[in-house]
Design a protein around this motif. Structure first.
Motif, PDB file in Angstrom:
ATOM      1  N   UNK A  50       2.302   4.313  -2.145  1.00  0.00           N
ATOM      2  CA  UNK A  50       2.299   3.649  -3.667  1.00  0.00           C
ATOM      3  C   UNK A  50       1.308   2.526  -3.670  1.00  0.00           C
ATOM      4  N   UNK A  51       0.950   2.211  -2.532  1.00  0.00           N
ATOM      5  CA  UNK A  51       0.313   0.819  -2.299  1.00  0.00           C
ATOM      6  C   UNK A  51      -0.899   0.906  -1.415  1.00  0.00           C
ATOM      7  N   UNK A  52      -0.650   1.480  -0.154  1.00  0.00           N
ATOM      8  CA  UNK A  52      -1.624   1.335   0.997  1.00  0.00           C
ATOM      9  C   UNK A  52      -3.084   2.216   0.876  1.00  0.00           C
ATOM     10  N   UNK A  53      -2.922   3.271  -0.110  1.00  0.00           N
ATOM     11  CA  UNK A  53      -4.172   4.044  -0.538  1.00  0.00           C
ATOM     12  C   UNK A  53      -5.351   3.023  -0.904  1.00  0.00           C
ATOM     13  N   UNK A  54      -4.804   2.041  -1.833  1.00  0.00           N
ATOM     14  CA  UNK A  54      -5.893   1.123  -2.232  1.00  0.00           C
ATOM     15  C   UNK A  54      -6.384   0.215  -1.138  1.00  0.00           C
ATOM     16  N   UNK A  55      -5.613  -0.097  -0.199  1.00  0.00           N
ATOM     17  CA  UNK A  55      -6.040  -0.760   1.151  1.00  0.00           C
ATOM     18  C   UNK A  55      -6.859   0.186   1.735  1.00  0.00           C
ATOM     19  N   UNK A  56      -6.665   1.402   2.008  1.00  0.00           N
ATOM     20  CA  UNK A  56      -7.308   2.193   2.982  1.00  0.00           C
ATOM     21  C   UNK A  56      -8.879   2.291   2.324  1.00  0.00           C
ATOM     22  N   UNK A  57      -8.908   2.583   1.136  1.00  0.00           N
ATOM     23  CA  UNK A  57     -10.086   2.936   0.206  1.00  0.00           C
ATOM     24  C   UNK A  57     -11.126   1.713   0.352  1.00  0.00           C
TER      25      UNK A  57
END
Length: 444
Positions: free
Chosen positions: A28-35
């Protein structure tokens, strides 16, 4: 004999445990960092696939370690057995610190959703999130001091709620395109092969945080019914559920928010819920996620002090950490120490991405050393006849896993040298602490 059978974990039980250990708050958080760290959608999804395969290699490695060394709390004791008590103390010290930083990081994720849903816009700041995270940790420190233990029923309900919530959010893949209004931002980006490799390594820092947790299966070797058969089946089933689920969640994020905007969006699950159900859905999902975070913080403050207690019981920490309230089943000094490390991490940084670098670098050291114990156990032929699981493709799987985590540690050093040097300092400091405690013990 009957009691042993009653308490043994079977296939379904262990599968649910593995899923619960892996699916925390990262997705719920890390996809933003990966993107943010990926140059293209292709690299973004490749990072999640590669991360899943690395996790599968690690999970199968730990499955064999757990069945070859079936002892309660194996993840703590395996280092001293395979290497030396000094190594056991050093690695477990940094794992405890990593767990405390991870608890602080998860508390920040929950605070982000709480602030996003319930605070006025001008109060939605990093400092507000920091204060909410600190408050949640202090709250559950008090709860644990009072002796209130979370029931398995409550924890299972939180897990089921989280899975149902993910299922509902994935519905964004099936609603009409005009309803979600995705950002039209798919601009062609040309990236060299070398830059793509670098970007993939950096993106894997956040991805591995989302996939971790399976290593704790090492603690269940003795409690599993027919571990040689049950452990690998449960782990493979769990990972075959988790990897597609994560990919579907990320497809939903990209479809609704847009790839280029995803890297700069806060409370991404709330944004997804808002597209599906409006502001009410955003608020409800944010509330449920914050409650899930509170459950995680509670479990972390409940379990980690017991590791400190065990290290003290083995003579690796001062006697004070052995003190416990038998009536309330609390470990006051151990709980206080772990809580203070959590709070110190939050005071030093209110940015999840900074805490993440500490978590992954410290975890990488722990993962490399713990996975490498498989070579020691095989050489010593450590196993209970007829019960140990023997992985296929040995030694390829553990080697791939160890090399991958070494590469991830190097990626952290490239991105954040300061965090890396501090982490190495913590490792060196834990060794000096071990020598100091041993000196005190000899004098005593």
């Amino acid at each position: 004999m009957s009691d042993t059978r009653i308490h043994q974990l079977r296939y379904f039980d262990l599968t649910i445990i593995v899923i619960s250990l892996v699916i925390g708050m990262g997705i719920f958080k890390t996809p933003a960092l990966v993107a943010r760290d990926s140059h293209t959608p292709l690299l973004f999804f490749l990072a999640w696939i590669v991360g899943g395969l690395i996790a599968l290699c690690g999970a199968l490695t730990y499955a064999e370690i757990g069945s070859r060394y079936p002892i309660t709390g194996g993840y703590y004791r395996i280092f001293a057995y395979a290497y030396h008590p000094a190594v056991g103390f050093m690695i477990n010290s940094i794992i405890l610190i990593s767990n405390a930083i991870s608890t602080a990081g998860v508390a920040l994720i929950g605070a982000e959703y709480a602030v996003h849903a319930f605070f006025p816009v001008h109060w939605q700041t990093a400092t507000s999130m920091q204060m909410v995270a600190i408050g949640s940790i202090i709250l559950f420190f008090i709860v644990n001091i009072l002796g209130l233990k979370p029931s398995a029923v409550i924890q299972n309900l939180l897990m089921v709620t989280k899975l149902l919530m993910m299922g509902v959010l994935i519905l964004a893949l099936f609603i009409p395109a005009q309803a979600v209004q995705p950002a039209v931002d798919q601009v062609a980006v040309h990236v060299s092969f070398i830059d793509s490799i670098k970007a993939l390594g950096i993106a894997l820092i956040a991805v591995t945080f989302s996939y971790e947790g399976y290593q704790q299966t090492i603690n269940f070797g003795r409690e599993v019914h027919r571990p040689g058969k049950t452990i690998p089946r449960a782990i493979i089933t769990a990972m075959l559920v988790i990897i597609p689920l994560y990919l579907l969640m990320n497809l939903a994020y990209v479809r609704v928010i847009g790839f280029s905007r995803l890297g700069h969006t806060e409370a991404i699950a709330g944004q997804l819920a808002s597209a599906l159900f409006g502001r009410v859905g955003d608020t409800l999902v944010s509330l449920l996620l914050f409650v899930s975070v509170l459950g995680y913080v509670n479990v972390a403050l409940l379990s980690n002090p017991r590791v400190i207690f065990a290290m003290s019981e083995d003579g690796l920490l001062p006697v004070a950490f052995r003190r416990q309230n038998h009536e309330k089943q609390t470990f006051g000094y151990a709980l206080l120490l772990f809580t203070l490390i959590c709070l110190l991490a939050l005071v030093l940084s209110n940015q999840f991405s900074v805490l993440l670098n500490y978590i992954i670098f410290l975890d990488s050291i722990g993962m490399i050393f713990s996975a490498a114990t498989i070579f020691v156990l095989r050489r010593r032929n450590q196993m209970e006849p007829g019960t140990a699981y023997v992985m296929k493709l040995y030694p390829l799987l553990p080697v791939v896993f160890i090399v991958a985590y070494a590469a991830i540690a190097i990626s952290v050093a490239v991105v954040d040298l300061k965090s890396t040097l501090i982490s190495i300092g913590l490792l060196a400091g834990s060794f000096m602490l071990y020598l100091f405690f041993r000196l005190l013990e000899r004098k005593a």
